[in-house]
Write an enzyme that holds these catalytic residues in place. Structure first.
Site, mmCIF file in Angstrom:
data_model
loop_
_atom_site.group_PDB
_atom_site.id
_atom_site.type_symbol
_atom_site.label_atom_id
_atom_site.label_comp_id
_atom_site.label_asym_id
_atom_site.label_seq_id
_atom_site.Cartn_x
_atom_site.Cartn_y
_atom_site.Cartn_z
ATOM 1 N N GLU A 310 0.313 28.871 33.104
ATOM 2 C CA GLU A 310 0.030 27.450 32.900
ATOM 3 C C GLU A 310 -0.215 26.739 34.228
ATOM 4 O O GLU A 310 0.463 27.004 35.224
ATOM 5 C CB GLU A 310 1.182 26.789 32.148
ATOM 6 C CG GLU A 310 1.454 27.438 30.800
ATOM 7 C CD GLU A 310 2.224 26.530 29.850
ATOM 8 O OE1 GLU A 310 2.437 25.358 30.175
ATOM 9 O OE2 GLU A 310 2.594 27.016 28.767
ATOM 10 N N GLU A 323 4.013 27.465 35.531
ATOM 11 C CA GLU A 323 4.924 28.466 34.982
ATOM 12 C C GLU A 323 4.135 29.545 34.255
ATOM 13 O O GLU A 323 2.944 29.404 33.971
ATOM 14 C CB GLU A 323 5.912 27.828 34.010
ATOM 15 C CG GLU A 323 5.291 27.224 32.776
ATOM 16 C CD GLU A 323 6.324 26.551 31.864
ATOM 17 O OE1 GLU A 323 7.522 26.623 32.172
ATOM 18 O OE2 GLU A 323 5.906 25.963 30.861
ATOM 19 N N ASN A 325 4.611 31.665 30.699
ATOM 20 C CA ASN A 325 5.344 31.857 29.453
ATOM 21 C C ASN A 325 5.182 33.312 29.043
ATOM 22 O O ASN A 325 4.097 33.731 28.623
ATOM 23 C CB ASN A 325 4.816 30.924 28.364
ATOM 24 C CG ASN A 325 5.273 29.492 28.592
ATOM 25 O OD1 ASN A 325 6.455 29.235 28.745
ATOM 26 N ND2 ASN A 325 4.328 28.568 28.634
ATOM 27 N N GLU A 331 0.024 28.131 20.379
ATOM 28 C CA GLU A 331 -1.420 27.867 20.291
ATOM 29 C C GLU A 331 -2.279 29.100 20.532
ATOM 30 O O GLU A 331 -3.490 28.981 20.789
ATOM 31 C CB GLU A 331 -1.792 26.760 21.273
ATOM 32 C CG GLU A 331 -1.521 27.055 22.737
ATOM 33 C CD GLU A 331 -0.099 26.721 23.178
ATOM 34 O OE1 GLU A 331 0.148 26.663 24.391
ATOM 35 O OE2 GLU A 331 0.778 26.529 22.306
ATOM 36 N N ARG A 376 -1.072 20.632 15.331
ATOM 37 C CA ARG A 376 0.266 20.925 14.838
ATOM 38 C C ARG A 376 0.668 19.812 13.877
ATOM 39 O O ARG A 376 0.982 18.705 14.313
ATOM 40 C CB ARG A 376 1.261 21.011 15.987
ATOM 41 C CG ARG A 376 0.890 22.021 17.061
ATOM 42 C CD ARG A 376 1.998 22.157 18.071
ATOM 43 N NE ARG A 376 1.598 22.980 19.204
ATOM 44 C CZ ARG A 376 2.438 23.480 20.107
ATOM 45 N NH1 ARG A 376 3.742 23.238 19.983
ATOM 46 N NH2 ARG A 376 2.007 24.205 21.110
ATOM 47 N N ARG A 570 0.689 -18.751 -18.847
ATOM 48 C CA ARG A 570 1.715 -19.153 -17.876
ATOM 49 C C ARG A 570 2.912 -19.837 -18.520
ATOM 50 O O ARG A 570 3.913 -19.219 -18.792
ATOM 51 C CB ARG A 570 1.134 -20.046 -16.768
ATOM 52 C CG ARG A 570 2.054 -20.102 -15.532
ATOM 53 C CD ARG A 570 1.812 -21.306 -14.641
ATOM 54 N NE ARG A 570 2.306 -22.538 -15.237
ATOM 55 C CZ ARG A 570 3.587 -22.927 -15.202
ATOM 56 N NH1 ARG A 570 4.495 -22.161 -14.626
ATOM 57 N NH2 ARG A 570 3.963 -24.061 -15.759
ATOM 58 N N ASP A 571 2.798 -21.132 -18.828
ATOM 59 C CA ASP A 571 3.983 -21.892 -19.221
ATOM 60 C C ASP A 571 4.577 -21.425 -20.538
ATOM 61 O O ASP A 571 5.791 -21.503 -20.736
ATOM 62 C CB ASP A 571 3.656 -23.385 -19.294
ATOM 63 C CG ASP A 571 4.910 -24.241 -19.181
ATOM 64 O OD1 ASP A 571 5.923 -23.745 -18.656
ATOM 65 O OD2 ASP A 571 4.879 -25.403 -19.624
ATOM 66 N N GLN A 574 6.662 -18.534 -19.660
ATOM 67 C CA GLN A 574 7.764 -19.006 -18.824
ATOM 68 C C GLN A 574 8.862 -19.601 -19.706
ATOM 69 O O GLN A 574 10.048 -19.391 -19.471
ATOM 70 C CB GLN A 574 7.281 -20.054 -17.817
ATOM 71 C CG GLN A 574 8.423 -20.604 -16.964
ATOM 72 C CD GLN A 574 7.944 -21.550 -15.875
ATOM 73 O OE1 GLN A 574 6.817 -21.463 -15.424
ATOM 74 N NE2 GLN A 574 8.813 -22.455 -15.460
ATOM 75 N N ASP A 677 5.563 -33.964 -8.703
ATOM 76 C CA ASP A 677 6.787 -33.946 -7.915
ATOM 77 C C ASP A 677 7.946 -34.128 -8.879
ATOM 78 O O ASP A 677 7.873 -34.916 -9.828
ATOM 79 C CB ASP A 677 6.797 -35.066 -6.874
ATOM 80 C CG ASP A 677 8.085 -35.054 -6.056
ATOM 81 O OD1 ASP A 677 8.210 -34.187 -5.172
ATOM 82 O OD2 ASP A 677 8.976 -35.885 -6.333
ATOM 83 N N LYS A 740 3.145 -35.197 -17.657
ATOM 84 C CA LYS A 740 3.860 -33.913 -17.737
ATOM 85 C C LYS A 740 5.193 -34.150 -18.435
ATOM 86 O O LYS A 740 6.178 -34.539 -17.810
ATOM 87 C CB LYS A 740 4.054 -33.334 -16.332
ATOM 88 C CG LYS A 740 4.749 -31.988 -16.282
ATOM 89 C CD LYS A 740 4.759 -31.463 -14.855
ATOM 90 C CE LYS A 740 5.652 -30.236 -14.721
ATOM 91 N NZ LYS A 740 5.264 -29.134 -15.598
ATOM 92 N N HIS A 770 0.680 -32.885 -21.248
ATOM 93 C CA HIS A 770 1.418 -31.626 -21.361
ATOM 94 C C HIS A 770 2.769 -31.907 -21.994
ATOM 95 O O HIS A 770 3.439 -32.877 -21.643
ATOM 96 C CB HIS A 770 1.615 -31.018 -19.978
ATOM 97 C CG HIS A 770 2.564 -29.852 -19.942
ATOM 98 N ND1 HIS A 770 2.152 -28.566 -20.183
ATOM 99 C CD2 HIS A 770 3.910 -29.788 -19.698
ATOM 100 C CE1 HIS A 770 3.192 -27.747 -20.077
ATOM 101 N NE2 HIS A 770 4.273 -28.464 -19.784
ATOM 102 N N HIS A 772 6.324 -29.968 -24.460
ATOM 103 C CA HIS A 772 7.007 -28.801 -25.018
ATOM 104 C C HIS A 772 7.428 -29.163 -26.440
ATOM 105 O O HIS A 772 7.633 -30.325 -26.765
ATOM 106 C CB HIS A 772 8.220 -28.419 -24.169
ATOM 107 C CG HIS A 772 7.850 -27.830 -22.843
ATOM 108 N ND1 HIS A 772 7.950 -26.491 -22.570
ATOM 109 C CD2 HIS A 772 7.356 -28.413 -21.714
ATOM 110 C CE1 HIS A 772 7.548 -26.256 -21.325
ATOM 111 N NE2 HIS A 772 7.179 -27.419 -20.791
ATOM 112 N N THR A 907 11.562 -28.768 -12.358
ATOM 113 C CA THR A 907 11.866 -27.950 -11.175
ATOM 114 C C THR A 907 11.379 -28.644 -9.902
ATOM 115 O O THR A 907 10.231 -29.052 -9.846
ATOM 116 C CB THR A 907 11.181 -26.570 -11.301
ATOM 117 O OG1 THR A 907 11.544 -25.982 -12.537
ATOM 118 C CG2 THR A 907 11.594 -25.658 -10.168
#
Length: 1178
Positions: A310, A323, A325, A331, A376, A570-571, A574, A677, A740, A770, A772, A907
């Site tokens: 090497e 060195e 080996n 390899e 490797r 969605r609602d 929910q 809000d 709402k 809207h 419920h 909420t």
């Protein structure tokens, strides 16, 4: 004297033994040809199998040895015989135990031992032990192994041979002081190297005095662990050299040849990652000098068998010997590919006594043919500093084809990768006419690999192979360090195996989303009604896209008949199903909706609670839902719920975050923003309206309704109050005005009063209502609103309507049919639509409010609980054993509302009232008691923050003296809560997310993290572990498959998985069960921790990622040294402990400064990844 050697090549006559043999240490008798009948490989893994294959080709019987930890390894199965060694020893020590190895060899009539590489391959005492036992060592003589293994002596031999060397110590150093003196003489940088081994073990670069002691200790420890000897020598470190090595081959007769060079410059931690033969763009004259010096050196020492010389080559073309080996290299494969020489065959034949010419191996016959690359593939994670990964290989599929060679051992499904040995999984060798061709083949082969269960370096290798410097220029040993883009790794999808993990978890532990009631999903899937072919008919969205918000509003106002907004997406769910409807079921019915309900005003399908629930409980991306529904429904406007300055969250955000959210939502297909809000606090609403408007959306300002405008005794929220609010919103530029009514409080008479007054005052503004249907009067109220002048009312399809949801779509359509309010919606199509959702609703039985609530209740007019919250409180009361006290909960809600000053309840204000109500019920407190003891009670945080002003200022102000008694000296917020927040740094947020989750972070991901940082983090971690669970049908998602059930999962168009659940295994000692599947016809299995069993078993605690002071193991391994103790003060970056895994040591440094509060490990502790090492208190 004549010596006749027989063989396949005929008879070779040697007239003068002295002419060909190494007279220094060979006698004529030693040259006798002795065939080998049985070979042992004193090693493990792929090199053992490589030697076994060569032996089999030559008709030689093979013997494997294995440690106790390697009983399941492939190398012992590939041999003709296999024997246990090192019983009771550590995993590495077993393969270093020379007496056991020799004993097995002698007892089983082994003729020769091949040492492989690593372990004992460069130990002269092992070579000598073989010779003493009368067993041939397939390699150089013990004396040559000793000389070459002693890197200091090898340096001296190189100097004698005239080969240039790097300045270094003449012998192994015995103390840190010697290293310090060397550094003073030659200056930094220097490098420690193990004197008796290679492969990067015991090798450390030191750049200053501060690093010297730590690196000396680490290098010594690594060398001792890897080679049984911690001796080190020191060299001057050459900056940015090329690492070039020359393959040599010698025989017993003094013949030595070279097989050209390999370029091994691509390294990390001094370990080779990619090797190339021949070296690219190497000056032919330099090649000649390197190969010539290698042969000269080998001949000087009488080198026999295969070896490698090497060199380091600096940027000026100067080269230095480093060195030899004295063994076969990892390899060696690339040399074999370009020279057509089988090096292991040659090793065996040379050991038998054959000469190189007899084998046809003469220098002038060795030619380079094309180019070869070896990669490797290791079980290491490049993104974490190449930390070794361990575990069980769940899936293994290799890349193959023309020009590809694979050398492997542990690369198979079910293999266990342990922390005890090298992380090499498989060597992939690609050959081609030149480097780019070989690289292309290698890249293709690596792309074909599928390795699941452990991380690999394949994405990193692919980046190397695509790098232009690698392909067309030269590279040096700093290539990886200087090309950080190599670490920008393309993530592997691994979708199929991740989904199997998810299904396995559900089969073992039950649903992975919280289940309110114990009910099973229906086994019947809904059938989608017939959908016509072709494009859907035009709808209101075409008007919006063509004429903009103003034109859209005019069209709505001019429309004859009542317009509907469908809340089913969605609602409705929910309110009835805890927001749990999945995108999977929405997408299935979407084509029917787009073809049959094109005359809807809009489809409410996003925002509000659906945003966080999608990530939090359904493990799907809310943005992906919006994108996919938009693609399926192009003609109907989409509407979302925007909580004003709170966007889709429950807290305050910087203004720029709200604006950016609306912008991204609009880009992804959102059309109408219903802005509200929870307190009707105008400053919060105006911010949301401005954000939606600037994004180009239709602004629908929604006034939250409470009280009863038809009751003269209830005047806090009077008709005038709502009209004044409407005045401000219209002046602010809202396109549409909405009411709402979240609790369903609008009675028919109140509807006529309120909507009539609004219509009179704002004749040109569309009005949207809207409500419920909790009390059951929703249809009547909406018809009254329509009669009074409302343009749009909200409905849900019949099977998803009523109770706490919206009024029935079918009822409104039928009641208005033939009148001036005719909706134009086909009642037959409503029936088909309802039938789909009736069956689909059965899939969500664990979340259905009807499990505990059998009807609506007109007491909502008293308690004013919003629809969705009414359902949730009902669930919570039953789950807490208060089902029979729900009436008390509702009464407490009424009292809590009065305590807080009679709020608008939606909420998040409704949650505040609900939290206070539950607090009162749990503590058996009356309203009077709460008021009296307000200064001493520990109220829910939501209540305290409301009173501080965190969500705004309620109509009429805060209740006094209640507020002052609760807050005492706590700070109060004046004005709009979010106004004082600094702008959000989106670039910094995106950068942090990319660091945590990779570079595929999208703008939508950034917004999700901005809204819900922790929820998004958990969502990403979940999908990283379990993949795209949104591909599963709902029953499989919630309940998992039954044993022997076969089903299909479509990952994407054209990619469908065919899966069959096979079996559940028994509990193992780790608290896991193996779950077996058949995937696309192949057996797959996953290991799943049994949560119930784990509670009864003791395991080492894990470090929590979100706790700063908890330090976890960065990789599995053994604790070598603990450097701190409890109570000790540490600084950031200070070493805490040393871990060893796969013979590589890693120092765990402190992530922060603080005091060690507790240490959970000691020396020799065996750890898994993320096991808790210690805790630090800042």
């Amino acid at each position: 004297m004549l010596l006749r050697l027989g063989g396949a090549k005929g008879i070779l006559v040697i007239r003068s033994v002295g002419l060909f043999c190494r007279s220094a240490h060979l006698s004529p008798q030693s040259l006798e040809y002795r065939p080998i009948k049985k070979v042992m490989v004193a090693n493990r893994g792929e090199i053992s199998i490589r030697v076994f294959r060569a032996c089999t080709e030559l008709g030689i019987r093979t013997v494997a040895v294995y440690s106790e930890q390697d009983t399941g390894q492939m190398h012992r199965q590939k041999a003709d015989e296999a024997y246990l060694i090192g019983k009771g020893l550590s995993p590495v020590a077993a393969y270093l135990h020379i007496p056991d190895i020799i004993k097995v060899a002698k007892e089983n009539n082994v003729d020769a031992i091949h040492p492989g590489y690593g372990f004992l391959s460069e130990r002269s005492d092992f070579a000598q032990a073989c010779a003493d036992a009368g067993v041939r060592f397939i390699g150089p003589s013990p004396e040559v192994v000793r000389k070459m293994g002693d890197k200091v002596e090898a340096r001296a031999l190189a100097i004698q041979a005239g080969v240039p060397v790097v300045p270094g110590t003449n012998s192994p150093i015995s103390s840190l002081q010697e290293a310090r003196e060397f550094a003073e003489t030659y200056n930094f940088p220097i490098i420690f190297k193990a004197a008796y081994g290679g492969g990067g073990r015991g090798m450390r670069v030191v750049r200053n005095y501060e690093e010297l002691e730590e690196n000396y200790q680490r290098a010594y420890s690594e060398a001792l662990a890897a080679f049984g000897n911690g001796a080190l020598f020191v060299e001057k470190f050459i900056e940015k050299p090329r690492h070039i090595e020359v393959q040599i081959l010698g025989d017993k007769y003094g013949n030595v040849i070279h097989l050209y060079e390999r370029d091994c410059s691509i390294q990390r931690r001094h370990q080779k990652v990619v090797e190339i033969a021949p070296a690219a763009q190497l000056d032919p004259r330099l090649r000649d000098r390197l190969t010539s010096d290698s042969v000269i050196l080998a001949k000087q020492v009488g080198y026999e068998n295969a070896g490698t010389v090497e060199f380091l080559v600096d940027k000026h073309g100067k080269y230095y010997f480093i060195e030899v080996n004295s063994r076969l290299q990892v390899e060696h494969t690339v040399t074999e590919e370009i020279t057509d020489v089988d090096l292991v065959h040659a090793q065996l034949r040379v050991c038998e006594g054959r000469s190189l010419p007899e084998l046809g191996l003469e220098q002038d016959k060795i030619r380079i043919n094309g180019c070869a690359i070896q990669c490797r593939v290791t079980t290491e994670d490049p993104s974490r500093g190449f930390q070794p990964d361990t575990g069980r290989i769940e899936v293994f599929r290799s890349g193959e084809g023309m020009g590809i060679r694979l050398d492997s051992a542990s690369a198979f499904q079910g293999a266990i990768i342990s922390p005890h040995y090298d992380s090499l999984l498989v060597k992939v060798i690609a050959s081609g006419k030149d480097l780019p061709t070989a690289a292309t083949k290698m890249h293709r082969a690596l792309t074909e690999f599928r390795v699941r269960g452990v991380k690999t370096n394949i994405p990193f290798l692919q980046n190397v192979l695509s790098n232009s410097q690698f392909l067309y220029h030269t590279v040096d040993t700093q290539f990886i360090d200087e090309n950080q883009e190599l670490f920008i790794l393309k993530p592997t999808l691994n979708r199929a195996q991740k989904l199997l993990h998810y299904l396995g978890h559900v089969m073992v532990n039950g649903p992975m989303t919280p289940i309110p009631v114990k009910a099973k999903p229906s086994s019947v899937d809904p059938v989608v009604p017939p959908v016509p072919l072709g494009q859907p008919p035009m709808g209101f969205r075409e008007v919006l896209l063509k004429e903009g918000p103003e034109g859209f509003v005019r069209a709505v106002r001019q429309h004859q008949g009542l317009l509907l907004m469908d809340t089913t997406f969605r609602d409705a769910h929910q309110s009835l199903l805890a927001t749990r409807i999945r995108t999977h079921d929405l997408k299935k019915i979407a084509p029917f909706v787009t073809h049959n309900f094109n005359n809807l005003f809009s489809l409410e399908n996003w925002g509000g609670a659906t945003f966080d629930v999608a990530m939090r409980f359904l493990w799907e991306c809310p943005w992906k839902r919006l994108q996919e529904l938009r693609a399926l429904i192009p003609n109907i406007p989409f509407q979302m719920l925007l909580r004003g300055a709170n966007a889709v969250g429950y807290t305050n955000y910087p203004d720029n975050a709200v604006f950016k959210f609306c912008e991204v939502a609009k880009e992804n297909g959102m059309d109408i923003f219903r802005v509200f809000d929870s307190l009707n606090y105008i400053p919060n609403m105006l911010l949301g309206m401005e954000a939606a408007g600037s994004a180009g959306g239709v602004v629908e300002a929604a006034i939250s309704y409470t009280g009863d405008v038809s009751d003269p005794l209830r005047q806090k929220y009077s008709l005038e109050y709502y009209l004044e609010l409407a005045d401000e919103l219209v002046k602010a530029g809202t396109h549409i005005l909405a009411i709402k009514d979240m609790a369903g409080l609008l009675k028919p008479e109140a509807s006529r009063l309120l909507i009539g007054a609004l219509r009179d005052r704002f004749p040109d503004v569309p009005i949207h209502v809207h409500t419920h249907d909790t009390a059951g009067a929703g249809v009547a109220a909406m018809l009254a609103c329509a009669e009074a002048g409302a343009d749009i009312v909200d409905i849900a399809v019949d099977s998803m309507a009523g109770m706490t949801s919206q009024p029935s779509m079918g009822a409104i359509v039928a009641c208005t049919k033939g009148s001036k309010l005719d909706t134009g919606v086909s009642l037959d199509k409503v029936f088909d639509y309802s039938e789909y959702w009736e069956v689909a609703r059965g899939l969500y039985a664990p979340f259905d409010c009807t499990a505990t609530m059998k009807s609506g209740n007109a007491d909502v007019y008293e308690n004013e609980i919003p629809g969705g919250q009414y359902t949730n409180l009902h669930f919570q009361a039953h789950s807490m054993g208060l089902g029979n006290k729900f009436k008390e909960v509702k009464k407490a809600y009424t009292e809590a509302n009065k305590l807080l000053g009679d709020l608008i309840k939606v909420t998040p204000s409704s949650k505040i009232v609900g939290d206070l109500a539950q607090f009162m019920v749990q503590n058996s407190l009356s309203r009077a008691e709460v008021e009296e003891r307000a200064d001493e009670l520990s109220f829910p945080l939501s209540v305290v923050e409301f009173l501080q002003g965190h969500i705004g200022i309620p109509h009429g102000g805060f209740p006094e003296p209640f507020r002052s008694k609760v807050l005492k000296s706590l700070p109060r917020i004046e004005g709009r809560p979010g106004a004082s927040l600094p702008p959000l740094d989106f670039k910094a947020l995106e950068s942090g997310l990319q660091t945590a989750h990779g570079n595929d972070i999208t703008p939508e991901d950034v917004m999700s993290a901005a809204m819900y940082p922790k929820v998004f983090q958990e969502f990403k971690e979940f999908t990283s572990n379990f993949g795209p669970v949104d591909c599963l049908n709902t029953r499989l998602f919630l309940d998992g498959p039954k044993i022997a059930e076969e089903f299909q999962v479509e990952l994407e168009r054209g990619k469908t998985l065919h899966i069959k659940a096979l079996a559940l295994g028994d509990l193992n000692k780790s608290g896991q069960r193996e779950v077996f599947f058949e995937l696309n016809g192949q057996l797959r299995s996953v290991l799943v921790k049994d949560a119930a069993a784990m509670k009864e078993m003791h395991f080492h605690p894990k470090a929590l990622k979100d706790v700063r002071g908890q330090v976890g193991a960065p990789m599995p391994g053994k604790v070598v040294e603990v450097k701190v103790k409890q109570g000790q003060k540490v600084e950031k970056g200070q070493p805490l402990c040393v871990l060893s895994a796969m013979k590589m040591e890693t120092v765990v440094n402190s992530p922060l400064s603080g005091i060690i509060s507790k240490v959970y490990v000691n020396a020799d502790s065996s750890l898994e990844g993320d096991d808790l090492i210690l805790e630090i208190t800042e």
